[in-house]
Design a protein around this motif. Structure first.
Motif, PDB file in Angstrom:
ATOM      1  N   GLU A   1      10.934   4.411   1.356  1.00  0.00           N
ATOM      2  CA  GLU A   1      11.908   4.045   2.386  1.00  0.00           C
ATOM      3  C   GLU A   1      11.245   3.242   3.498  1.00  0.00           C
ATOM      4  O   GLU A   1      11.798   2.254   3.983  1.00  0.00           O
ATOM      5  N   LYS A   2      10.050   3.652   3.891  1.00  0.00           N
ATOM      6  CA  LYS A   2       9.322   2.934   4.940  1.00  0.00           C
ATOM      7  C   LYS A   2       8.911   1.547   4.449  1.00  0.00           C
ATOM      8  O   LYS A   2       9.003   0.562   5.183  1.00  0.00           O
ATOM      9  N   ALA A   3       8.488   1.461   3.197  1.00  0.00           N
ATOM     10  CA  ALA A   3       8.112   0.169   2.622  1.00  0.00           C
ATOM     11  C   ALA A   3       9.321  -0.762   2.559  1.00  0.00           C
ATOM     12  O   ALA A   3       9.213  -1.947   2.917  1.00  0.00           O
ATOM     13  N   ILE A   4      10.455  -0.244   2.139  1.00  0.00           N
ATOM     14  CA  ILE A   4      11.675  -1.058   2.076  1.00  0.00           C
ATOM     15  C   ILE A   4      12.045  -1.568   3.466  1.00  0.00           C
ATOM     16  O   ILE A   4      12.420  -2.740   3.625  1.00  0.00           O
TER      17      ILE A   4
ATOM     18  N   ILE B   1      11.634  -5.187  -2.944  1.00  0.00           N
ATOM     19  CA  ILE B   1      12.679  -4.309  -2.399  1.00  0.00           C
ATOM     20  C   ILE B   1      13.468  -3.685  -3.542  1.00  0.00           C
ATOM     21  O   ILE B   1      13.700  -2.463  -3.558  1.00  0.00           O
ATOM     22  N   ALA B   2      13.869  -4.484  -4.498  1.00  0.00           N
ATOM     23  CA  ALA B   2      14.647  -3.981  -5.642  1.00  0.00           C
ATOM     24  C   ALA B   2      13.832  -2.953  -6.428  1.00  0.00           C
ATOM     25  O   ALA B   2      14.371  -1.908  -6.822  1.00  0.00           O
ATOM     26  N   SER B   3      12.564  -3.226  -6.628  1.00  0.00           N
ATOM     27  CA  SER B   3      11.698  -2.301  -7.367  1.00  0.00           C
ATOM     28  C   SER B   3      11.534  -0.973  -6.612  1.00  0.00           C
ATOM     29  O   SER B   3      11.609   0.103  -7.204  1.00  0.00           O
ATOM     30  N   ALA B   4      11.319  -1.068  -5.305  1.00  0.00           N
ATOM     31  CA  ALA B   4      11.144   0.149  -4.495  1.00  0.00           C
ATOM     32  C   ALA B   4      12.431   0.967  -4.467  1.00  0.00           C
ATOM     33  O   ALA B   4      12.392   2.196  -4.529  1.00  0.00           O
ATOM     34  N   LYS B   5      13.583   0.290  -4.396  1.00  0.00           N
ATOM     35  CA  LYS B   5      14.866   1.005  -4.401  1.00  0.00           C
ATOM     36  C   LYS B   5      15.101   1.683  -5.738  1.00  0.00           C
ATOM     37  O   LYS B   5      15.671   2.770  -5.792  1.00  0.00           O
TER      38      LYS B   5
ATOM     39  N   PHE C   1       0.839  -1.203   0.000  1.00  0.00           N
ATOM     40  CA  PHE C   1       0.000   0.000   0.000  1.00  0.00           C
ATOM     41  C   PHE C   1       0.874   1.252   0.000  1.00  0.00           C
ATOM     42  O   PHE C   1       0.624   2.193  -0.753  1.00  0.00           O
ATOM     43  N   LEU C   2       1.927   1.266   0.826  1.00  0.00           N
ATOM     44  CA  LEU C   2       2.815   2.435   0.885  1.00  0.00           C
ATOM     45  C   LEU C   2       3.452   2.705  -0.474  1.00  0.00           C
ATOM     46  O   LEU C   2       3.549   3.860  -0.900  1.00  0.00           O
ATOM     47  N   VAL C   3       3.871   1.649  -1.151  1.00  0.00           N
ATOM     48  CA  VAL C   3       4.489   1.807  -2.477  1.00  0.00           C
ATOM     49  C   VAL C   3       3.458   2.350  -3.462  1.00  0.00           C
ATOM     50  O   VAL C   3       3.731   3.297  -4.204  1.00  0.00           O
ATOM     51  N   GLY C   4       2.268   1.772  -3.455  1.00  0.00           N
ATOM     52  CA  GLY C   4       1.222   2.228  -4.371  1.00  0.00           C
ATOM     53  C   GLY C   4       0.787   3.649  -4.094  1.00  0.00           C
ATOM     54  O   GLY C   4       0.560   4.432  -5.022  1.00  0.00           O
TER      55      GLY C   4
END
Length: 124
Positions: A93-96, A117-121, A79-82
């Motif tokens: 950063e919080k999602a990671i 993780i890789a996608s969020a980074k 949810f945080l990423v979306g």
């Protein structure tokens, strides 16, 4: 520690809140209502402002205190990423941190979480 009946009820409540959050974020661009997201976050004792100001470690502690299981924590991080993608907020950063917490503390390696993780980074 919650007994089994209360734990099941709490898990169902948490799942319903997470479904609401996901349904509000993963819709066509800019169609979600920030007030509805605020309302759903309130069930976790959060709002957008507190979500911005809370540290990643404090957020993980809060999720633990709310008895979210590993899957629910992953859904919250999703949810945080979306929410970050469709908004001016950056919760990557919080999602990671949540994804890393799941990887290390669950003692189970997940390629799915590794890829998240890789996608969020990459989007930082």
């Amino acid at each position: 520690m919650l007994n089994k009946g209360l734990r099941d009820q709490e898990s169902i409540r948490i799942d319903n809140v997470l479904k609401t959050l996901h349904s509000l974020v993963f819709v066509p661009k800019k169609a979600f209502d920030q007030d509805q997201i605020e309302g759903a976050l309130k069930d976790f004792g959060l709002n957008i402002e507190s979500l911005i100001s809370i540290t990643p470690n404090d957020l993980i502690v809060l999720l633990d205190r709310l008895h979210l299981d590993w899957n629910q924590k992953e859904q919250f991080a999703d949810f945080l990423v979306g929410f970050s993608k469709e908004n001016q907020f950056d919760f990557a950063e919080k999602a990671i941190s949540i994804y890393n917490h799941i990887q290390t503390e669950s003692k189970t390696f997940s390629f799915g979480i590794f890829n998240k993780i890789a996608s969020a980074k990459a989007n930082l």
